[in-house]
Design an enzyme around this catalytic site. Sequence first.
Site, short mmCIF file in Angstrom:
data_model
loop_
_atom_site.label_atom_id
_atom_site.label_comp_id
_atom_site.label_asym_id
_atom_site.label_seq_id
_atom_site.Cartn_x
_atom_site.Cartn_y
_atom_site.Cartn_z
N ARG A 27 144.82 -38.99 31.67
CA ARG A 27 144.52 -37.73 32.48
C ARG A 27 144.83 -36.55 32.02
O ARG A 27 144.36 -35.35 32.11
CB ARG A 27 145.20 -37.96 33.84
CG ARG A 27 146.81 -37.65 33.62
CD ARG A 27 147.44 -38.29 34.97
NE ARG A 27 147.31 -39.92 34.98
CZ ARG A 27 147.74 -40.80 35.89
NH1 ARG A 27 148.36 -40.26 36.97
NH2 ARG A 27 147.57 -42.12 36.02
N LYS A 79 154.96 -49.50 26.51
CA LYS A 79 154.21 -50.59 27.31
C LYS A 79 155.10 -51.97 26.92
O LYS A 79 155.47 -51.97 25.87
CB LYS A 79 152.90 -50.88 27.06
CG LYS A 79 151.87 -49.61 27.55
CD LYS A 79 150.49 -49.64 27.13
CE LYS A 79 149.62 -48.86 27.62
NZ LYS A 79 149.45 -48.94 29.28
#
Length: 495
Positions: A352, A278
């Site tokens: 996920r 990130k």
Amino acid sequence: MQFSVTTDPIDKPKAGLRVVGVFHKRKLGTAAAALDAALEGSLGNVLKAGEMDGESGSTLLLPASSKGAAGTVLAGLGKPKEFAAGSARKACTAIAKLLAERPAATVAIAAGDLLPDGKDIGWLVRTLVAGIGDAAYRFSNYKGKEEVKPVRLQRVIFCVAEDQVAEAETACVEAAAILAGSNHTRDLGNTPPNDLYPETLAEAARALAKEHKKLKATVLDEQELAKLGAQAILAVGQGSERPPRLIALEYGGGPQDAPPIVLVGKGITFDSGGISLKPGEAMDEMKYDMCGAATVLGVMKAVSQLKLPLNVVGVITSAENMPDGRATRPGDIVKTLSGRTVEILNTDAEGRLVLCDALTWVERFKPKAVIDIATLTGACIIALGHQASAVLGNDEDLVAALKQAGDRSHDRTWELPLWDEYQEQLKSNFADMANIGGRPAGTITAACFLARFAEKYPWAHLDIAGVAWKSGKEKGATGRPVPLLMHYLLDQAAQ
């Protein structure tokens, strides 16, 4: 903090402060007028002097006139014809902020003055308790005493009519439990990642189970996860020195053979993005990537406190996503607990992956419904901002029930579609599916991925990326969506 109910008029309870309402153009509410009479017109005199005109959301503190007497808070309600739920909520927020900053330990509130048409006393009590709890919340575990301004408020008394007592008392009990659960969620979310990681999150679940006899804790470590075949969870955590955990809390408040409602929380205790690193700006906020897990623990605390007549299972799938020589790479293919394979195209789409194995694992409970809660996609913030959680699911009744609970708790949701056409974006040339579907409809394709692992039961997905924490000067966990889920469970318990 204690919350109680009385039928005494506002001038009778022993309190440091009394709260009454004033409409625009300096019109006293019913309780305010009665208090003004008891105080020989002093409130009216203050209004005539132009100190306040009753604008919506305004407040005026009138100190006690003599030692031992109570001070008075005048709460602006706006124009009488425009006084509705929104303006009442605005007044409650303003009152809560003032009370949290004052030294009074006990406060009496004239509930009737603040109750808008179309709402019941239970709604008002819940709104006030939530507002006061939010204003009074402090996370000071890592600060010296001299840095912390203590909240002195300890007791709130709601003055209500005789026919409102039962409903108000029930609302007090439920709202206090929801507040306790929300604050537990906030405390966990605000804890720094050097102290909160998968092992310590598991310890927090065990500690909660020790507090409540009806809770049973189960924790699977990395060896047990490997034996189970939960390779997706392990893949996310393999770049960290903090090994993953799968955590379950089982609450048995209903009949033994009644299928449980299962809550599944994403517990990424820090999300660097992994190899797909990130940007550095605001990366400290990635400690909040476990707010779904914190929500599950907060809900289980509230459920246990209320002793709800339901069976509820809280499941947390936790890992730390770090960039290490052992970390999962873009292009890797992992086999999930379901047996299906996933091509990792972006290691920052890790939530996920931990959730998909958990959604397979919970099949063993033969659930009545499964709700997963996750700070899953930045796309959700782009779509909905910081006002609502996204809700998607394979069961219309479940999604509708969550939307209704969100409206009642003012912890709202907005439904996004889960059409089959979006599944096309998850196609992979080398595996059963890819873990991302590109930039378009990012929140939806993330839910589409999860839907493939939730086909054996009614399922809903809450993407809470926009509501779980605040940034900037007010940075901190919000405790959402504990109120939403608790209202849903209260509705289920009433059926």
